[in-house]
Design an enzyme around this catalytic site. Sequence first.
Site, PDB file in Angstrom:
ATOM      1  N   PRO A 119     -15.332   9.479 -13.213  1.00 19.71           N
ATOM      2  CA  PRO A 119     -14.695   8.549 -14.150  1.00 19.71           C
ATOM      3  C   PRO A 119     -15.617   7.391 -14.534  1.00 19.71           C
ATOM      4  CG  PRO A 119     -13.376   8.820 -12.132  1.00 19.71           C
ATOM      5  CD  PRO A 119     -14.747   9.368 -11.860  1.00 19.71           C
ATOM      6  N   LYS A 158       0.824  -1.219   0.000  1.00 18.76           N
ATOM      7  CA  LYS A 158       0.000   0.000   0.000  1.00 18.76           C
ATOM      8  C   LYS A 158       0.852   1.261   0.000  1.00 18.76           C
ATOM      9  CE  LYS A 158      -4.178  -1.960   0.736  1.00 18.76           C
ATOM     10  NZ  LYS A 158      -5.375  -1.640   1.449  1.00 18.76           N
ATOM     11  N   VAL A 215     -10.367  10.879  -2.590  1.00 17.06           N
ATOM     12  CA  VAL A 215     -10.455   9.776  -3.557  1.00 17.06           C
ATOM     13  C   VAL A 215     -10.978   8.505  -2.900  1.00 17.06           C
ATOM     14  CG1 VAL A 215      -9.168   8.444  -5.278  1.00 17.06           C
ATOM     15  CG2 VAL A 215      -8.414  10.767  -4.724  1.00 17.06           C
ATOM     16  N   LYS A 258     -22.892   8.103  -4.647  1.00 16.87           N
ATOM     17  CA  LYS A 258     -22.095   9.099  -5.381  1.00 16.87           C
ATOM     18  C   LYS A 258     -22.922  10.353  -5.679  1.00 16.87           C
ATOM     19  CE  LYS A 258     -17.976   7.129  -5.757  1.00 16.87           C
ATOM     20  NZ  LYS A 258     -16.804   7.695  -5.084  1.00 16.87           N
ATOM     21  N   VAL A 303     -12.056   2.800 -15.537  1.00 14.35           N
ATOM     22  CA  VAL A 303     -10.676   3.265 -15.372  1.00 14.35           C
ATOM     23  C   VAL A 303      -9.715   2.096 -15.595  1.00 14.35           C
ATOM     24  CG1 VAL A 303      -9.029   4.386 -13.840  1.00 14.35           C
ATOM     25  CG2 VAL A 303     -11.462   4.975 -13.680  1.00 14.35           C
TER      26      VAL A 303
HETATM   27  N1  LIG Z   1     -11.693   2.241 -10.731  1.00 10.65           N
HETATM   28  C1  LIG Z   1     -12.723   2.721 -11.411  1.00 10.65           C
HETATM   29  O1  LIG Z   1     -13.063   2.236 -12.520  1.00 10.65           O
HETATM   30  C2  LIG Z   1     -13.495   3.895 -10.855  1.00 10.65           C
HETATM   31  C3  LIG Z   1     -14.497   4.491 -11.646  1.00 10.65           C
HETATM   32  C4  LIG Z   1     -15.206   5.550 -11.131  1.00 10.65           C
HETATM   33  C5  LIG Z   1     -14.920   6.054  -9.869  1.00 10.65           C
HETATM   34  N2  LIG Z   1     -13.970   5.465  -9.126  1.00 10.65           N
HETATM   35  C6  LIG Z   1     -13.719   6.007  -7.778  1.00 10.65           C
HETATM   36  O2  LIG Z   1     -12.341   6.137  -7.571  1.00 10.65           O
HETATM   37  C7  LIG Z   1     -12.061   6.042  -6.176  1.00 10.65           C
HETATM   38  C8  LIG Z   1     -10.924   5.049  -5.975  1.00 10.65           C
HETATM   39  O3  LIG Z   1     -11.327   3.783  -6.454  1.00 10.65           O
HETATM   40  P1  LIG Z   1     -10.276   2.699  -6.952  1.00 10.65           P
HETATM   41  O4  LIG Z   1     -10.880   2.008  -8.108  1.00 10.65           O
HETATM   42  O5  LIG Z   1      -8.935   3.298  -7.077  1.00 10.65           O
HETATM   43  O6  LIG Z   1     -10.330   1.660  -5.754  1.00 10.65           O
HETATM   44  P2  LIG Z   1      -9.231   1.230  -4.691  1.00 10.65           P
HETATM   45  O7  LIG Z   1      -7.929   0.984  -5.330  1.00 10.65           O
HETATM   46  O8  LIG Z   1      -9.838   0.139  -3.892  1.00 10.65           O
HETATM   47  O9  LIG Z   1      -9.140   2.526  -3.805  1.00 10.65           O
HETATM   48  C9  LIG Z   1     -10.034   2.760  -2.768  1.00 10.65           C
HETATM   49  C10 LIG Z   1      -9.306   3.535  -1.704  1.00 10.65           C
HETATM   50  O10 LIG Z   1     -10.231   3.832  -0.657  1.00 10.65           O
HETATM   51  C11 LIG Z   1      -9.580   3.667   0.549  1.00 10.65           C
HETATM   52  N3  LIG Z   1     -10.490   3.275   1.617  1.00 10.65           N
HETATM   53  C12 LIG Z   1     -11.395   2.265   1.626  1.00 10.65           C
HETATM   54  N4  LIG Z   1     -11.984   2.207   2.826  1.00 10.65           N
HETATM   55  C13 LIG Z   1     -11.424   3.172   3.594  1.00 10.65           C
HETATM   56  C14 LIG Z   1     -11.593   3.601   4.926  1.00 10.65           C
HETATM   57  N5  LIG Z   1     -12.471   3.019   5.765  1.00 10.65           N
HETATM   58  N6  LIG Z   1     -10.841   4.629   5.364  1.00 10.65           N
HETATM   59  C15 LIG Z   1      -9.942   5.233   4.555  1.00 10.65           C
HETATM   60  N7  LIG Z   1      -9.725   4.874   3.288  1.00 10.65           N
HETATM   61  C16 LIG Z   1     -10.457   3.853   2.821  1.00 10.65           C
HETATM   62  C17 LIG Z   1      -8.544   2.577   0.349  1.00 10.65           C
HETATM   63  O11 LIG Z   1      -7.504   2.849   1.260  1.00 10.65           O
HETATM   64  P3  LIG Z   1      -6.450   1.774   1.815  1.00 10.65           P
HETATM   65  O12 LIG Z   1      -5.877   1.107   0.603  1.00 10.65           O
HETATM   66  O13 LIG Z   1      -5.467   2.602   2.556  1.00 10.65           O
HETATM   67  O14 LIG Z   1      -7.210   0.830   2.680  1.00 10.65           O
HETATM   68  C18 LIG Z   1      -8.144   2.765  -1.113  1.00 10.65           C
HETATM   69  O15 LIG Z   1      -7.002   3.561  -1.194  1.00 10.65           O
HETATM   70  C19 LIG Z   1     -13.363   5.644  -5.500  1.00 10.65           C
HETATM   71  O16 LIG Z   1     -13.965   6.798  -4.937  1.00 10.65           O
HETATM   72  C20 LIG Z   1     -14.208   5.129  -6.655  1.00 10.65           C
HETATM   73  O17 LIG Z   1     -15.587   5.296  -6.411  1.00 10.65           O
HETATM   74  C21 LIG Z   1     -13.239   4.400  -9.581  1.00 10.65           C
END
Ligand SMILES: NC(=O)c1ccc[n+]([C@@H]2O[C@H](COP(=O)([O-])OP(=O)(O)OC[C@H]3O[C@@H](n4cnc5c(N)ncnc54)[C@H](OP(=O)(O)O)[C@@H]3O)[C@@H](O)[C@H]2O)c1
Length: 359
Positions: free
Chosen positions: A203, A47, A88, A179, A206
Amino acid sequence: MPCVRASDGPVAVTGASGFVGSHVVLALMKRGYTVHGCVTDLAHPAKIDHLKAFEDRTPGHLELFRANLLEDGSYDAPFAGCSAVLHVGTAMAYGGANNSRQVYEGAVEGTQRVLASLERAGSIRRLVYTSSFAAIGHPAPPGYVFSENDWASQNRTGDPDWSLDRIDVNGETAYAMAKVETEHLVNRTALADGGFDAVSVCPLVVLGPLLSPAHHLVFSWQWFLGRMLRGKPCKRAWQALWNIVDVRDVGEAQARILESELCKNGDRYQLSATDRSGELNVNQLQEQLQTLFPRIAVGGAPPEMDEYLAKYGKVYDAPRAYCDRARRELKLETHPIEDTLRETGQSLLDLGLIEPALR
Ligand SMILES: NC(=O)c1ccc[n+]([C@@H]2O[C@H](COP(=O)([O-])OP(=O)(O)OC[C@H]3O[C@@H](n4cnc5c(N)ncnc54)[C@H](OP(=O)(O)O)[C@@H]3O)[C@@H](O)[C@H]2O)c1
């Protein structure tokens, strides 16, 4: 509200270790920002090691903080003295990590805590909130082109699922409702506070380079693409289009929003395909991957596709959406789709996360 520059002091990123969050941190550090990276676990190498390595390849600086969206006051320390926050992180459902109620409540209550810490800090001028296309896409005829003017809450009359009573049983709706609610929440709070602007990014699919094994999240888009490189059929959104945005562009757009003199409270940027080249049905996705990885027997449409085509004749022409506003107002230069697909696949291979199906 005036825009932000690296010389104005540190900026904080929640969810810094995640797939999107890591690229937000990288984009900021490339511009020389000091980033307060917020992670839930400072003792987890997958991480944080890739984030620490940014210090060697960028002019920026990184300070890591442990913070949790489920804990009151957790962001007070990382936000102190910051000029901006990029929110994020959120509880995601990947691999069954959270059920749909935890996704909904985690997003809303987590964002409330972020806003409370932001207001206590008293120095923040801009909040960039990572929303999702889930807050834009609503029931619409095939071929409809979505934009920032669309909200997922539209066209829901008679839709029993668009209700807080249903969030335990419908995960997709829970995420979309969360959202929509959080986007309105950050804008309402900024308006009432008067000291900062909140701007959202939305987004779509992604993809792009994974920077850590921790980004190989079960059921994420990048995980499904890796599955195809393992020779398995595509199991996500094969009935419709993969409308793809590069994760590097999602990071860069957020850094540009901080520094934009045009952005104001309530603005939102749809981050999706640049043009039709980024809207791929499963056959086009397979063809492109096959060309990029000629030694791999890339998986394609699942067996259910024949029955689907017999019934409907073609795949659903949705979601159609383009990142025109980000390109126009933020001068965002997007990566070509071939580059995005190549870098996704190559990073999965380079990090040893998949065993490819060789021809
Ligand atoms: N990937 C896509 O296709 C996509 C599309 C649209 C929007 N998004 C948005 O992008 C953002 C990131 O998503 P991602 O795809 O990159 O997923 P990800 O890699 O799982 O990232 C999610 C992040 O949220 C953090 N998180 C989860 N629970 C938490 C908590 N209780 N306290 C603090 N931090 C917490 C995690 O932190 P730790 O790792 O430190 O636990 C992780 O860094 C989200 O808001 C998602 O809705 C993503």
